[in-house]
Design a protein around this motif. Sequence first.
Motif, PDB file in Angstrom:
ATOM      1  N   CYS A 190       0.131   0.893   1.318  1.00 37.13           N
ATOM      2  CA  CYS A 190      -0.684  -0.623   1.746  1.00 37.13           C
ATOM      3  C   CYS A 190      -0.678  -1.224   3.245  1.00 37.13           C
ATOM      4  O   CYS A 190       0.042  -0.722   4.154  1.00 37.13           O
ATOM      5  N   THR A 191      -2.047  -1.754   3.608  1.00 36.09           N
ATOM      6  CA  THR A 191      -1.532  -2.256   5.220  1.00 36.09           C
ATOM      7  C   THR A 191      -2.903  -3.647   4.611  1.00 36.09           C
ATOM      8  O   THR A 191      -3.555  -3.489   3.654  1.00 36.09           O
ATOM      9  N   ARG A 192      -3.873  -4.653   5.695  1.00 36.79           N
ATOM     10  CA  ARG A 192      -3.945  -5.415   5.345  1.00 36.79           C
ATOM     11  C   ARG A 192      -4.435  -6.441   6.678  1.00 36.79           C
ATOM     12  O   ARG A 192      -4.971  -5.863   7.801  1.00 36.79           O
ATOM     13  N   TYR A 363      -4.139  -8.533  -3.921  1.00 40.05           N
ATOM     14  CA  TYR A 363      -4.282  -7.065  -3.999  1.00 40.05           C
ATOM     15  C   TYR A 363      -3.219  -6.547  -4.775  1.00 40.05           C
ATOM     16  O   TYR A 363      -2.188  -7.276  -4.295  1.00 40.05           O
ATOM     17  N   THR A 364      -3.818  -5.443  -5.520  1.00 42.65           N
ATOM     18  CA  THR A 364      -2.978  -4.209  -6.396  1.00 42.65           C
ATOM     19  C   THR A 364      -2.494  -4.662  -7.188  1.00 42.65           C
ATOM     20  O   THR A 364      -1.733  -4.485  -8.171  1.00 42.65           O
ATOM     21  N   ILE A 382      -7.991  -3.783  -6.101  1.00 45.88           N
ATOM     22  CA  ILE A 382      -7.994  -3.515  -5.422  1.00 45.88           C
ATOM     23  C   ILE A 382     -10.107  -3.992  -4.201  1.00 45.88           C
ATOM     24  O   ILE A 382     -10.509  -4.190  -6.016  1.00 45.88           O
ATOM     25  N   ARG A 383     -10.757  -3.135  -3.378  1.00 50.73           N
ATOM     26  CA  ARG A 383     -11.666  -4.073  -3.160  1.00 50.73           C
ATOM     27  C   ARG A 383     -11.576  -5.429  -3.729  1.00 50.73           C
ATOM     28  O   ARG A 383     -12.282  -5.453  -3.998  1.00 50.73           O
ATOM     29  N   ALA A 393      -8.583 -12.130   3.568  1.00 52.02           N
ATOM     30  CA  ALA A 393      -7.713 -11.126   3.808  1.00 52.02           C
ATOM     31  C   ALA A 393      -8.218  -9.980   2.786  1.00 52.02           C
ATOM     32  O   ALA A 393      -8.528 -10.326   1.595  1.00 52.02           O
ATOM     33  N   VAL A 394      -8.078  -8.768   3.000  1.00 53.39           N
ATOM     34  CA  VAL A 394      -8.393  -7.453   2.505  1.00 53.39           C
ATOM     35  C   VAL A 394      -7.122  -6.107   2.506  1.00 53.39           C
ATOM     36  O   VAL A 394      -7.046  -5.871   3.421  1.00 53.39           O
ATOM     37  N   GLY A 395      -6.645  -6.213   1.470  1.00 54.95           N
ATOM     38  CA  GLY A 395      -5.510  -5.322   1.584  1.00 54.95           C
ATOM     39  C   GLY A 395      -6.217  -3.973   1.033  1.00 54.95           C
ATOM     40  O   GLY A 395      -7.062  -3.582   0.377  1.00 54.95           O
ATOM     41  N   VAL A 396      -5.562  -2.638   1.413  1.00 54.49           N
ATOM     42  CA  VAL A 396      -6.341  -1.466   1.652  1.00 54.49           C
ATOM     43  C   VAL A 396      -5.082  -0.270   2.225  1.00 54.49           C
ATOM     44  O   VAL A 396      -4.009  -0.620   2.813  1.00 54.49           O
ATOM     45  N   GLY A 397      -5.250   0.970   1.062  1.00 58.05           N
ATOM     46  CA  GLY A 397      -4.179   1.789   1.229  1.00 58.05           C
ATOM     47  C   GLY A 397      -4.330   2.780  -0.037  1.00 58.05           C
ATOM     48  O   GLY A 397      -5.314   3.387  -0.632  1.00 58.05           O
ATOM     49  N   GLY A 398      -3.596   3.706   0.183  1.00 61.96           N
ATOM     50  CA  GLY A 398      -3.172   5.107  -0.480  1.00 61.96           C
ATOM     51  C   GLY A 398      -1.827   5.617  -1.418  1.00 61.96           C
ATOM     52  O   GLY A 398      -0.615   5.013  -0.512  1.00 61.96           O
ATOM     53  N   GLY A 399      -1.891   6.638  -1.863  1.00 61.28           N
ATOM     54  CA  GLY A 399      -0.853   7.481  -2.378  1.00 61.28           C
ATOM     55  C   GLY A 399      -0.855   7.949  -2.023  1.00 61.28           C
ATOM     56  O   GLY A 399      -1.673   8.752  -0.567  1.00 61.28           O
ATOM     57  N   ILE A 400       0.418   8.658  -1.386  1.00 59.63           N
ATOM     58  CA  ILE A 400       1.648   9.487  -0.429  1.00 59.63           C
ATOM     59  C   ILE A 400       2.229  10.155  -1.007  1.00 59.63           C
ATOM     60  O   ILE A 400       3.030   9.887  -1.846  1.00 59.63           O
TER      61      ILE A 400
END
Length: 429
Positions: A190-192, A363-364, A382-383, A393-400
């Motif tokens: 994730c990132t921010r 976030y998460t 999330i969101r 601040a808004v965190g966002v990311g995804g599964g790798i």
Amino acid sequence: MRVTRTALRADITAEQALLLLEQRARTLGTPGPAALSGDWFGSRAVLAPSVEPAPVHGAEAAFAVPAGQPTVRDAPAGAVGGGWFGYLSYDLTDPSGRHTPLPPAVWGWADHVLRLDRDGRWWFEALVPDGEPDPVALAAELGDLLTREPPRPTWQRSTLDRPLPAEHHAAVKACVHAIEAGELFQANICTRFTGRFAGDAPALFAEGTRRLRPARGAYLAGSWGAVVSMSPELFLARSGRRVQSTPIKGTRPRRGARDDHQARLLRESVKDVAENVMITDLVRNDLGRVCEIGSVRVPELLAVRAAPGVWHLDSTVEGVLADHCDDADLLRAAFPPGSVTGAPKIRALTEIADLEHTPRGVYTGAIGLASPVAGLELNVAIRTFEIHRGSVAVGVGGGITADSDPAAEWEECLHKVAPLEQLLASPPS
């Protein structure tokens, strides 16, 4: 203790009710409201007219709060009554020890709520100690409040500053290398995004839920700041001894209500299906630690559902909580949510701490309510906007996974954050 409830003659949305409750709190000089909107406890919304969620430090202390409930008798079917409103941040279990300005966890007790049921009827519900009279005057006051014209607060147009894509690309590449080396199967990276916020956090939540209709929207605020969550994801729901989790894993952009092409691609994606199946198995294992042997099952696997701006792939895991376990045990076994960590979970937490440049904060984590009547329900945070002293601040990311492409993963982040960016940039006039 008993539950009392009164049907209210009101024709108002949950968003409008929140704004009226915030106005009331400011007039009276009392703590403001909390709100759950979308699909909570079999209702459209549950609002606490006045609650002050206070900081709680340490995972064990934070997990213990929802388990501390009074005994309630003769509760009407469908009632919520009240309970602990709060959040658990990801920072509680971040092995790096990093943290954001918001507290690691908050909980606040509400002894009465306003509930909007599935049929659109409003109810005043209260938890009343034995021997005390029903709060008839409070029910009448709040019922009258819901018949008034809601205020129209707003916020100043805001933008989010995006981190450098190269930083996220590098973290994804390093995660893929770790997967190829056999260190783990997948991890959520994730990132921010950060910016400035000036205006009313309740207005942001009210307008956000009106536009985006999140399945698991949540709003909490206190002297520490505010969280405004447009989450589509259920982390945990416990009703009686029955427990459910619905992990989301797999995302595609959604362009309009009739766009089903990306939905088909999502269901056919080998990468996204593999992500979801692995995390579903992880959630099965988490629940299996505290549920009766043989009770954990997956009644729905790989369902494609719409969320703001995207299609998601989700599955449902159910179980029956063992007799010797309570909500604290359940949270100990399942937190942080598997869909936003990875598999194996402990190794994924370490990888996340090594590769992400900033703490995640709320976030998460999870946001929701623990009721002595209705049970426990928490979203996956999330969101979610995290607001503190003029910043947002808004965190966002995804599964790798081993098949992840860094550029595609960054695009997925942008798809997820886009509805929130658009909301911030277009306050109601």
